[in-house]
Design a protein around this motif. Structure first.
Motif, short mmCIF file in Angstrom:
data_model
loop_
_atom_site.label_atom_id
_atom_site.label_comp_id
_atom_site.label_asym_id
_atom_site.label_seq_id
_atom_site.Cartn_x
_atom_site.Cartn_y
_atom_site.Cartn_z
N SER A 1 0.86 -1.18 0.00
CA SER A 1 0.00 0.00 0.00
C SER A 1 0.90 1.23 0.00
O SER A 1 1.88 1.30 0.74
CB SER A 1 -0.94 0.01 1.21
N HIS A 2 0.59 2.16 -0.88
CA HIS A 2 1.42 3.35 -1.04
C HIS A 2 1.45 4.16 0.25
O HIS A 2 0.42 4.30 0.92
CB HIS A 2 0.88 4.20 -2.20
N ALA A 3 2.60 4.68 0.60
CA ALA A 3 2.75 5.55 1.77
C ALA A 3 3.13 6.95 1.30
O ALA A 3 4.03 7.09 0.46
CB ALA A 3 3.81 5.01 2.72
N LEU A 4 2.46 7.94 1.81
CA LEU A 4 2.79 9.31 1.44
C LEU A 4 4.17 9.66 1.98
O LEU A 4 4.51 9.36 3.13
CB LEU A 4 1.75 10.27 2.02
N ALA A 5 4.99 10.28 1.13
CA ALA A 5 6.33 10.68 1.55
C ALA A 5 6.64 12.05 0.95
O ALA A 5 6.40 12.28 -0.23
CB ALA A 5 7.37 9.67 1.09
N LYS A 6 7.17 12.92 1.77
CA LYS A 6 7.48 14.27 1.34
C LYS A 6 8.99 14.46 1.32
O LYS A 6 9.70 13.98 2.21
CB LYS A 6 6.84 15.27 2.31
N GLY A 7 9.49 15.17 0.32
CA GLY A 7 10.90 15.53 0.29
C GLY A 7 11.81 14.37 -0.08
O GLY A 7 11.37 13.33 -0.57
N THR A 8 13.09 14.58 0.19
CA THR A 8 14.13 13.61 -0.16
C THR A 8 14.91 13.25 1.09
O THR A 8 15.30 14.13 1.87
CB THR A 8 15.08 14.21 -1.21
N PHE A 9 15.15 11.97 1.28
CA PHE A 9 15.97 11.49 2.39
C PHE A 9 17.34 11.09 1.85
O PHE A 9 17.45 10.52 0.77
CB PHE A 9 15.30 10.30 3.09
N HIS A 10 18.38 11.41 2.63
CA HIS A 10 19.76 11.18 2.22
C HIS A 10 20.34 10.02 3.02
O HIS A 10 20.33 10.03 4.25
CB HIS A 10 20.59 12.45 2.43
N TRP A 11 20.86 9.02 2.28
CA TRP A 11 21.34 7.80 2.89
C TRP A 11 22.81 7.56 2.55
O TRP A 11 23.26 7.88 1.46
CB TRP A 11 20.53 6.60 2.40
N VAL A 12 23.52 6.97 3.51
CA VAL A 12 24.85 6.44 3.26
C VAL A 12 24.77 4.95 3.53
O VAL A 12 24.36 4.52 4.61
CB VAL A 12 25.91 7.09 4.16
N LEU A 13 25.14 4.16 2.54
CA LEU A 13 25.02 2.71 2.62
C LEU A 13 26.39 2.11 2.84
O LEU A 13 27.25 2.17 1.96
CB LEU A 13 24.39 2.17 1.34
N ALA A 14 26.60 1.56 4.03
CA ALA A 14 27.87 0.92 4.35
C ALA A 14 27.78 -0.55 3.95
O ALA A 14 26.79 -1.23 4.24
CB ALA A 14 28.16 1.03 5.85
N LEU A 15 28.82 -1.02 3.28
CA LEU A 15 28.80 -2.37 2.70
C LEU A 15 29.91 -3.22 3.32
O LEU A 15 30.99 -3.36 2.75
CB LEU A 15 29.01 -2.28 1.18
N PRO A 16 29.67 -3.78 4.50
CA PRO A 16 30.68 -4.64 5.12
C PRO A 16 30.98 -5.84 4.23
O PRO A 16 30.14 -6.27 3.44
CB PRO A 16 30.02 -5.08 6.43
#
Length: 311
Positions: free
Chosen positions: A165-180
Motif C-alpha cells: 500500500s502506497h505511503a505518502l512521503a514528502k521531500g528527499t531522504f539522504h542515505w549512506v550505505l555501508a557495505l561490510p
C-alpha cells in the motif's frame, strides 16, 4: 502481440530498497513469517537489457563482483522471463544483460530489482501487453520484494511483504550505505531470530499479531523529517544479523558517532543504512567510512520503481 524483431532490445532500470522499518511476526505453519515493512526505493539501480534471442540466457556486468551469481534457470531474472512466457504463451526467447550496482546478498533487494526489471523489459520487448498492473501478480509469485521493485517510492508491505500500500512521503531522504565484507543469507538470519525468541522468552515479548508498521515512522516520512525518521526506524532482524556478523555493530557505532542521525541494518543485512541530515552530511560520512576501510555509497530516496529507459 507484436512480431519479433531481430536485434531489438529494451532496457529497464529498477531500484534497490531500504527497509526503514521491519517488524517480523511469529513463524507460521507454512515456514514463512508475517512481516510489516516500510520500504523506500533508493537511487541505486539495477539495469536490465532484454534482447530477442532463440533461447533464454543471462549475463552480468557492473562495478560489483558477480562471479558467484547463477546464470541458469535458478537465477531470479531467468525465472521472471520464464514465468512471463508461461503466463502469456510467448514462444520466443530472450538474452538478458544485467548491470549490477545493488550489493549482492546485502538486504537491499538487488535480485528482486533484476526480476522486476526483467518482467517489464520482456513485456515491452515481446508485446505481451500485461503492463505494470498485470505484472504485479507475477512479481508477487517470484518473491516478496519483487512487487515493490516494480512500484518503487515509499510503501508499506504486509503479509510476506508483497501486499503493498502506497505511503505518502514528502521531500528527499539522504542515505549512506555501508557495505561490510561478506553477505548474509536471509533464511539464516530469520532462523537466528526464531532461535533467539525461543531461547529468551523472558527477555522478548511475543511478536505482535498482526504485525504492523508503527505510526511514528509513517508520520516521519509523511512530513519529510529526517530526525523524526531517525528516531522511528526499527528492524526486528537487526539483532540476529549483528549476532551472525558482529562487525556490523562496529560499523553502526562508527557511523552514528561521526554524524549519522541513525543507522539500521537493511532487511536481513549486512548493508547498514545511515540516515543523514542532508547531502553534505552524507558526503562527509561516506568519506569517514571510506577512510576507515568500509566500502560505502550515497543514495537518495524515494525514487520511482522499474522504468523503461531505452527501447
Amino acid at each position: 502481440m507484436e512480431s519479433r524483431q531481430s536485434g531489438r532490445s529494451v532496457t529497464v532500470r529498477a531500484p534497490g530498497k531500504i527497509n526503514v522499518f521491519f517488524r517480523v511476526g511469529a513463524l507460521q505453519h507454512d515456514g514463512y513469517h508475517s512481516v510489516a515493512s516500510l520500504y523506500q526505493a533508493v537511487s541505486l539501480y539495477e539495469e536490465v537489457t532484454a534482447t530477442h534471442a532463440e533461447g533464454r540466457s543471462v549475463r552480468f556486468s557492473g562495478p560489483i563482483d558477480t562471479s558467484a551469481l547463477a546464470t541458469d534457470d535458478s537465477n531470479l531474472a531467468m525465472r521472471a522471463a520464464a514465468l512471463l512466457m508461461q503466463e502469456t504463451g510467448y514462444s520466443g526467447g530472450v538474452a538478458l544483460s544485467i548491470v549490477k550496482r545493488v550489493p549482492i546478498a546485502g538486504g537491499m533487494g538487488g535480485g528482486s530489482a533484476d526480476a522486476a526489471a526483467t518482467l517489464l523489459a520482456c513485456d515491452e520487448l515481446w508485446g505481451t501487453g500485461l503492463g505494470r498492473t498485470g505484472l504485479l501478480p507475477l512479481a508477487a509469485r517470484l518473491g516478496a520484494d519483487v512487487p515493490f521493485a516494480l512500484e518503487g517510492g515509499t510503501a508499506v508491505g504486509t503479509g510476506r511483504g508483497d501486499e503493498l500500500s502506497h505511503a505518502l512521503a514528502k521531500g528527499t531522504f539522504h542515505w549512506v550505505l555501508a557495505l561490510p565484507d561478506g553477505g548474509l543469507s536471509t533464511p539464516t538470519v530469520y532462523s537466528a531470530l526464531d532461535r533467539h525468541r525461543d531461547e529468551h522468552p523472558a527477555e522478548l515479548a511475543p511478536p505482535p499479531e498482526p504485525v504492523k508498521v508503527d505510526t511514528a515512522v509513517l508520520q516521519a516520512v509523511r512530513i519529510g523529517d529526517p530526525e523524526s525518521l531517525a528516531n522511528a526506524m526499527h528492524n526486528d532482524l537487526q539483532a540476529a544479523a549483528v549476532k551472525l556478523a558482529p562487525n556490523l555493530l562496529e560499523v553502526m557505532e562508527l557511523g552514528e558517532q561521526r554524524g549519522a542521525l541513525a543507522g539500521i541494518v537493511s532487511g536481513s543485512g549486512p548493508t547498514v543504512a545511515f540516515l543523514a541530515q542532508d547531502n553534505r552530511s552524507a558526503a562527509e560520512l561516506q568519506r569517514v567510512l571510506t577512510r576507515s576501510g568500509v566500502r560505502s555509497l550515497t543514495a537518495t530516496g524515494p525514487v520511482p520503481g522499474a522504468r523503461v529507459i531505452e527501447s
